[in-house]
Enzyme design. Structure first.
Site, mmCIF file in Angstrom:
data_model
loop_
_atom_site.group_PDB
_atom_site.id
_atom_site.type_symbol
_atom_site.label_atom_id
_atom_site.label_comp_id
_atom_site.label_asym_id
_atom_site.label_seq_id
_atom_site.Cartn_x
_atom_site.Cartn_y
_atom_site.Cartn_z
ATOM 1 N N ASP A 1 -12.151 -5.848 6.501
ATOM 2 C CA ASP A 1 -12.490 -4.535 5.935
ATOM 3 C C ASP A 1 -13.796 -4.002 6.502
ATOM 4 O O ASP A 1 -14.769 -4.752 6.653
ATOM 5 C CB ASP A 1 -12.708 -4.682 4.423
ATOM 6 C CG ASP A 1 -11.620 -4.019 3.603
ATOM 7 O OD1 ASP A 1 -10.840 -3.223 4.161
ATOM 8 O OD2 ASP A 1 -11.551 -4.312 2.397
ATOM 9 N N GLU B 1 -2.640 1.358 -2.747
ATOM 10 C CA GLU B 1 -3.185 0.646 -3.916
ATOM 11 C C GLU B 1 -3.171 1.525 -5.163
ATOM 12 O O GLU B 1 -3.533 2.707 -5.115
ATOM 13 C CB GLU B 1 -4.636 0.204 -3.637
ATOM 14 C CG GLU B 1 -5.257 -0.466 -4.862
ATOM 15 C CD GLU B 1 -6.596 -1.152 -4.601
ATOM 16 O OE1 GLU B 1 -7.072 -1.142 -3.458
ATOM 17 O OE2 GLU B 1 -7.144 -1.710 -5.573
ATOM 18 N N LYS C 1 -9.718 -2.736 8.645
ATOM 19 C CA LYS C 1 -9.139 -1.820 7.653
ATOM 20 C C LYS C 1 -10.226 -0.876 7.175
ATOM 21 O O LYS C 1 -11.386 -1.276 7.032
ATOM 22 C CB LYS C 1 -8.547 -2.589 6.467
ATOM 23 C CG LYS C 1 -7.999 -1.666 5.359
ATOM 24 C CD LYS C 1 -7.166 -2.395 4.337
ATOM 25 C CE LYS C 1 -7.944 -3.074 3.252
ATOM 26 N NZ LYS C 1 -8.842 -2.207 2.452
ATOM 27 N N GLU D 1 -10.798 2.736 4.391
ATOM 28 C CA GLU D 1 -10.206 3.510 3.294
ATOM 29 C C GLU D 1 -10.225 5.000 3.593
ATOM 30 O O GLU D 1 -11.176 5.499 4.206
ATOM 31 C CB GLU D 1 -10.983 3.240 1.994
ATOM 32 C CG GLU D 1 -10.866 1.808 1.515
ATOM 33 C CD GLU D 1 -11.584 1.567 0.189
ATOM 34 O OE1 GLU D 1 -12.054 2.533 -0.462
ATOM 35 O OE2 GLU D 1 -11.676 0.392 -0.199
HETATM 36 O O1 KIV Z 1 -10.825 -5.495 -0.482
HETATM 37 C C1 KIV Z 1 -9.673 -5.797 -0.814
HETATM 38 O O2 KIV Z 1 -9.393 -6.877 -1.363
HETATM 39 C C2 KIV Z 1 -8.617 -4.829 -0.550
HETATM 40 C C3 KIV Z 1 -7.287 -5.103 -1.149
HETATM 41 C C4 KIV Z 1 -7.320 -4.701 -2.577
HETATM 42 C C5 KIV Z 1 -6.190 -4.420 -0.432
HETATM 43 O O3 KIV Z 1 -8.850 -3.835 0.063
#
Ligand code: KIV
Length: 269
Positions: free
Chosen positions: A88, A187, A118, A120
């Site tokens: 992330d 989500e 990833k 958002e």
């Molecule tokens: O940070 C995380 O765990 C996530 C998941 C909820 C998809 O982004």
């Protein structure tokens, strides 16, 4: 020439090609040895910024620093061999400009050796997703309840309860798919909206608190293991590790107190 066979991990394009196929299994992991167990069963492992909450006791993901993501990302890559590792991008490291996002995503990829990042956001992040994807960085997108927007959403609120908002969520999903995202986390949205998003895009949707009809599912490992005191309502608990740890720790404490620890064959003679 190296004597070792190269590690063959699942790739981002292989995940993208699973649209409409066998359900994609994924979990988060933040620790090398638990990731090694998850690696046997998951197609991809997310080093998510939820680690701020479930590992470091933060109230939200807002305060998670990039260096912490990189540190946990390295541990998970070290502990695994097969799954695609996705890391992330934390709040404040990509929203300002595609160039800033590229600098930080490249740092994550170089320092952790993960296979994708990833981030958002829907339509507003499309330009950035295109910029990264065209420059060698596979991007997983994340729409619906986006925890990094907790302050503008006014809490961790299920999205799409009001049907009037569905078109915006679906447009967000289409925008990130068209921009080149290889998969999309959906989500915390009502089931029918999740189903419509899955039908609207040609990349796999990965549901969390969304719908069983998504192309795959993800859970936060600590939540499903019963290790997080604040588990979201939709999570099914598959393990009961909190009480198991408590039993082990209290058993040890009792033995230390009554001097029955260590057992005789546990000491150096
Ligand atoms: O940070 C995380 O765990 C996530 C998941 C909820 C998809 O982004």
């Amino acid at each position: 020439m190296s004597a070792q066979a190269p590690i063959r991990r699942i790739t981002a394009p292989q995940i993208r090609d699973r649209k409409g196929g066998d359900p994609i299994v994924s979990l988060t992991s933040y620790h090398a040895h638990t990731a090694a167990i998850v690696d046997k069963y998951a197609d991809f492992i997310l080093v998510g910024d939820s680690l701020g909450m479930v590992m470091h006791g933060m109230d939200s993901t807002i305060g998670v620093p990039l260096d912490l993501m990189i540190m946990h990302g390295k541990a998970v890559v070290r502990g695994t061999q097969a799954a695609l590792i996705v890391v992330d991008m934390p709040f404040g490291t990509y929203e300002e400009s595609p160039q800033m996002a590229f600098r930080n995503a490249a740092r994550i990829m170089k320092e952790t050796a993960c296979g994708a990042v990833k981030l958002e956001g829907g339509a507003r992040m499309a330009e950035t997703i295109r910029f990264l994807s065209e420059r060698g960085i596979p991007v997983m997108a994340h729409v619906g309840l986006t925890p990094q927007s907790v302050n503008t959403m006014g809490g961790f609120k299920v999205q799409g309860r009001d049907e009037a908002a569905w078109a915006t969520h679906i447009d967000d999903a289409k925008a990130v798919a068209e921009a080149g995202a290889f998969a999309l986390v959906v989500e915390g949205v009502v089931e029918e909206l999740a189903d419509r998003i899955t039908a609207a895009v040609d990349i796999p949707t990965i549901g969390i608190g969304a719908s069983k009809n998504c192309d795959g599912q993800i859970l936060v490992l600590e939540d499903m293991l019963g290790l997080n005191p604040r588990v979201p309502k939709f999570v099914k608990i598959y393990g009961d590790l909190g009480p198991a740890i408590e039993r082990a720790v209290s058993g040890y404490a009792e033995e230390v107190k009554d001097r029955s620890f260590p057992a005789p064959d546990n000491v150096y003679k």
